[in-house]
Structures are given as C-alpha cells and as structure tokens.
Design a protein around this motif. Structure first.
Motif, PDB file in Angstrom:
ATOM      1  N   GLU A  30     -74.066 -11.593   6.878  1.00 36.30           N
ATOM      2  CA  GLU A  30     -73.931 -10.347   6.117  1.00 36.30           C
ATOM      3  C   GLU A  30     -75.176  -9.981   5.325  1.00 36.30           C
ATOM      4  O   GLU A  30     -75.405  -8.811   5.055  1.00 36.30           O
ATOM      5  N   ASP A  31     -75.956 -10.974   4.933  1.00 40.62           N
ATOM      6  CA  ASP A  31     -77.096 -10.671   4.053  1.00 40.62           C
ATOM      7  C   ASP A  31     -78.352 -11.450   4.450  1.00 40.62           C
ATOM      8  O   ASP A  31     -79.090 -11.937   3.603  1.00 40.62           O
ATOM      9  N   ALA A  32     -78.576 -11.540   5.750  1.00 41.27           N
ATOM     10  CA  ALA A  32     -79.757 -12.251   6.260  1.00 41.27           C
ATOM     11  C   ALA A  32     -81.046 -11.552   5.830  1.00 41.27           C
ATOM     12  O   ALA A  32     -81.101 -10.330   5.735  1.00 41.27           O
ATOM     13  N   TYR A 143     -74.807 -10.226  -3.680  1.00 41.65           N
ATOM     14  CA  TYR A 143     -75.028 -10.344  -2.236  1.00 41.65           C
ATOM     15  C   TYR A 143     -74.378  -9.163  -1.533  1.00 41.65           C
ATOM     16  O   TYR A 143     -73.160  -8.997  -1.558  1.00 41.65           O
ATOM     17  N   GLN A 144     -75.224  -8.348  -0.921  1.00 37.47           N
ATOM     18  CA  GLN A 144     -74.760  -7.137  -0.241  1.00 37.47           C
ATOM     19  C   GLN A 144     -75.026  -7.253   1.251  1.00 37.47           C
ATOM     20  O   GLN A 144     -75.932  -7.965   1.645  1.00 37.47           O
ATOM     21  N   PRO A 145     -74.252  -6.634   2.114  1.00 41.53           N
ATOM     22  CA  PRO A 145     -73.249  -5.627   1.799  1.00 41.53           C
ATOM     23  C   PRO A 145     -71.871  -6.196   1.479  1.00 41.53           C
ATOM     24  O   PRO A 145     -70.940  -5.447   1.225  1.00 41.53           O
ATOM     25  N   GLY A 146     -71.712  -7.511   1.430  1.00 37.70           N
ATOM     26  CA  GLY A 146     -70.390  -8.095   1.214  1.00 37.70           C
ATOM     27  C   GLY A 146     -69.878  -8.013  -0.210  1.00 37.70           C
ATOM     28  O   GLY A 146     -68.740  -8.363  -0.478  1.00 37.70           O
ATOM     29  N   ASN A 147     -70.754  -7.582  -1.149  1.00 38.00           N
ATOM     30  CA  ASN A 147     -70.378  -7.447  -2.553  1.00 38.00           C
ATOM     31  C   ASN A 147     -69.893  -8.775  -3.148  1.00 38.00           C
ATOM     32  O   ASN A 147     -68.927  -8.830  -3.893  1.00 38.00           O
ATOM     33  N   VAL A 148     -70.576  -9.869  -2.797  1.00 36.51           N
ATOM     34  CA  VAL A 148     -70.217 -11.205  -3.273  1.00 36.51           C
ATOM     35  C   VAL A 148     -71.026 -11.516  -4.528  1.00 36.51           C
ATOM     36  O   VAL A 148     -72.229 -11.266  -4.584  1.00 36.51           O
ATOM     37  N   ASP A 149     -70.342 -12.066  -5.519  1.00 32.41           N
ATOM     38  CA  ASP A 149     -71.007 -12.419  -6.770  1.00 32.41           C
ATOM     39  C   ASP A 149     -71.922 -13.628  -6.581  1.00 32.41           C
ATOM     40  O   ASP A 149     -71.687 -14.479  -5.715  1.00 32.41           O
TER      41      ASP A 149
END
Length: 169
Positions: A30-32, A143-149
């Motif tokens: 998701e955020d490579a 962490y985008q695009p997953g919107n992970v904190d």
C-alpha cells in the motif's frame, strides 16, 4: 542438508534499486517507496557531506533479502526504512540491519535516533524496543493510502544502545 549462510551487509548502490523495488512492493504493497525516493536518498549517501547511510543484505546467491536506511541532520538521526524479506524474517537480520544504522548514527555524531513504525507492526516495535527505542507519540494516518497510524519512537544515545544487545547471525 542445506547449510544456512548469513546474508552479507554492504552499502546500497543505485543498481540495487530495481531489486529493492520488488521487495518493497511485496512487503509494503500500500505504501511502497518509489524509484525516485530511493534515488533521492542515495544522492545524499556518499562523499564528504553525506547525511544518509543505506545498506542492503545480500544472500549467498546475490539476492537482496533486506535493506535499511538512516538520515541525519545535526545531532538527530531518523530511521527512514528497514525491511527484511519474508523468508528471512525471524533470523536476526533485522537486528543486524538496525545495528548497522545505529553505528552510522554514532559515526554521524547523533545524540538521538527517531523512527516511525506502523501501529500494526508489532514485530518491528519489539525489535526497536530491544535496542532501547521508546514510544513517544503517534502520527495519525501517517501511512497512506491505507490511513494507518504510525507509532513514533525515540532512542537517546545510539552509541550505547548496542551494548548488551544480542545480535544474531
């Protein structure tokens, strides 16, 4: 019987980028990081004004099975990335890569090392805690695009963090 050979750590170079992109996409779909991001970091990793240290782990067949990078600014360093191929996780390679970054932080004369870690990556958090990193806060939706904190962690005095830390392999 197959003999296990410890991956060799060496300086990351531009020709490592394409193989690293494959590993990056596998581990962080998701955020490579992009090719340009690696190029930008490597541009600051050599010469008398270097502010970056990037290393790769290469197995006996020449396959890249891990990588890590550190940026420094003044007396502060930041772990930019650290990754280990799935088939090498749990072997101590992450510890070896982190130890190399902390040696670099010490060489850069950094008093503190910061990092961000996905809040759901417990394995990485435990690695960082073994080296003395402490949680100091969160970055919501980092962490985008997953919107992970992200969990923000800090290590004070990397020059002493390797003492008493067992490093495998």
């Amino acid at each position: 019987m197959t003999r296990s050979v410890t991956p060799r750590l060496r300086e990351m170079r531009w020709w490592d980028i394409d193989p690293l992109l494959e590993l990056e996409r596998d581990l962080f779909p998701e955020d490579a990081w992009s090719r340009g991001m690696f190029w930008s970091e490597l541009a600051h990793s050599r010469g008398p004004e270097a502010t970056r240290r990037y290393v790769v782990a290469e197995d006996a067949d020449g396959r890249l099975v891990g990588y890590a990078g550190l940026a420094s600014s003044g007396d502060l360093a930041d772990v930019q990335t650290l990754a280990v191929a799935r088939d090498h996780q749990g072997t101590g390679l992450g510890s070896r890569l982190l130890a190399e970054l902390l040696r670099a932080a010490t060489a850069f004369e950094c008093a503190e090392v910061m990092l961000e870690c996905r809040i759901d990556n417990i394995r990485a958090q435990k690695l960082y805690e073994r080296f003395g990193f402490e949680p100091i806060g969160f970055r919501r939706g980092y962490y985008q695009p997953g919107n992970v904190d992200a969990l923000v962690m800090k290590l004070t005095d990397p020059s002493t963090s390797l003492q008493g830390t067992e490093i495998h392999g």
